[in-house]
Design an enzyme around this catalytic site. Sequence first.
Site, short mmCIF file in Angstrom:
data_model
loop_
_atom_site.label_atom_id
_atom_site.label_comp_id
_atom_site.label_asym_id
_atom_site.label_seq_id
_atom_site.Cartn_x
_atom_site.Cartn_y
_atom_site.Cartn_z
N PRO A 93 0.90 -1.08 -0.03
CA PRO A 93 -0.18 0.07 0.14
C PRO A 93 0.90 1.32 -0.02
CG PRO A 93 -0.25 -1.05 2.12
CD PRO A 93 0.76 -1.84 1.28
N GLY A 95 2.03 5.08 0.83
CA GLY A 95 1.81 6.00 2.02
C GLY A 95 1.50 5.23 3.23
N GLY A 97 4.01 3.65 5.17
CA GLY A 97 4.95 3.32 5.84
C GLY A 97 5.92 2.02 5.62
N GLY A 99 7.36 1.33 2.85
CA GLY A 99 8.47 1.29 1.85
C GLY A 99 8.20 1.15 0.46
N SER A 100 6.80 1.49 0.08
CA SER A 100 6.31 1.22 -1.16
C SER A 100 7.15 2.16 -2.31
CB SER A 100 4.88 1.49 -1.26
OG SER A 100 4.65 2.74 -2.34
N SER A 101 7.53 3.32 -2.06
CA SER A 101 8.41 3.95 -2.98
C SER A 101 9.84 3.38 -3.43
CB SER A 101 8.34 5.53 -2.69
OG SER A 101 9.09 5.77 -1.61
N ALA A 102 10.38 2.91 -2.27
CA ALA A 102 11.68 2.39 -2.37
C ALA A 102 11.67 1.14 -2.83
CB ALA A 102 12.24 2.31 -0.91
N ALA A 103 10.61 0.32 -2.59
CA ALA A 103 10.43 -1.03 -3.17
C ALA A 103 10.10 -1.06 -4.79
CB ALA A 103 9.33 -1.76 -2.51
N ASP A 144 15.00 3.61 3.97
CA ASP A 144 14.11 2.77 3.35
C ASP A 144 14.82 2.18 1.96
OD1 ASP A 144 12.08 3.86 4.80
OD2 ASP A 144 10.65 4.04 3.06
O1 PMV Z 1 7.07 6.54 5.90
P1 PMV Z 1 8.20 5.60 5.62
O2 PMV Z 1 8.20 4.19 6.01
O3 PMV Z 1 8.64 5.78 4.39
O4 PMV Z 1 9.20 6.06 6.72
C1 PMV Z 1 9.76 7.16 6.81
C2 PMV Z 1 10.97 7.22 8.02
C3 PMV Z 1 11.15 8.75 8.28
O5 PMV Z 1 12.28 8.17 9.44
C4 PMV Z 1 10.01 9.39 8.88
C5 PMV Z 1 11.80 9.56 7.33
C6 PMV Z 1 13.09 8.97 6.81
O6 PMV Z 1 13.40 9.42 5.75
O7 PMV Z 1 13.77 8.15 7.48
#
Ligand code: PMV
Length: 307
Positions: A93, A95, A97, A99-103, A144
């Site tokens: 999903p 937004g 948390g 890591g969808s954009s990194a994945a 991420d």
């Molecule tokens: O929302 P996520 O899972 O992409 O995590 C962000 C993690 C933060 O520490 C809030 C930001 C970061 O760049 O590390």
Amino acid sequence: MKNPFTAPGKIILFGEHAVVYGKPAIAIPVSGMRASAWSEPGEGKLTINALDLNEKIGLENKASQFSVLAQALLAKTKQKEPNLTINLTSKLPQGSGMGSSAATSTAVCKALSNYLGVDLEHNQISELVFDAEKIVHGTPSGIDNTVVAYESPVYFVKGEDPLTFDSGRNFYLVIGDTGIEASTKETVGNVRKLWEKEPNLMNGYFDEIANVTEGGKMAIEEGNKEAVGELMNKNHELLNKIGVGHPLLEKLVDLTLDAGALGAKLTGGGGGGNMVALANNAEEQAEICEKITEAGYRAYQTTFGED
Ligand code: PMV
């Protein structure tokens, strides 16, 4: 789908937000939920076909993480734009948390580098994805892209080589999704505003989070699940203090603690998105997961470590 290149999701167990300010954080891959990318002959140029978004992205789209990534990879390998379509889909999903954009960037990076005939090391993929993450996250810490590219639990400090670490036992986690799409760029920006206004107070919280993260690493290595749970609770409290909580995160945290979780906290950027709870064992993990779905929210089970 022909031999897709894939990358896992991730969750942060300790230290999110503080990690942006140079403190350590711990993240683990969520190997059961992945982004997948595969290539096919193009239509005269390079296109990333984001199937879930029904969007075709070309190199000219400078606002896209994928074109930034592709441009960087082409520049690095001194190659011209290939005539290629990279199809992309993700079970993660957005937004939330996880890591969808990194994945998704990592999956695209693997598919494109394979087509270009270059063999990238984990750290090279991680660096390319990090630059693409800036489009999505503003000032990402790099955690991420690191955990996703290495696909291993990591202890991470910005600007330092990531450390993978051993865990003393299996840990059973449940991820609960508030269903509220939250922008990490926005929550990171809000934390920065608070930090600019009240630097001493916020630095104090970041130091406390750093202590929790160090304790968390030790507790994971020792296989002390009770201590890990307590530290997750403490980390959650501190995340609320820095202003990244949400009433629905509270609801899911309370619900999982009532269902017997050893600890629970929001994970990632906060302001919505996901929370994570630690279960005592596999059986209780399934029960906690069910409690969340019964309440009307999506939940996933994931484990890490070794028995
Ligand atoms: O929302 P996520 O899972 O992409 O995590 C962000 C993690 C933060 O520490 C809030 C930001 C970061 O760049 O590390």
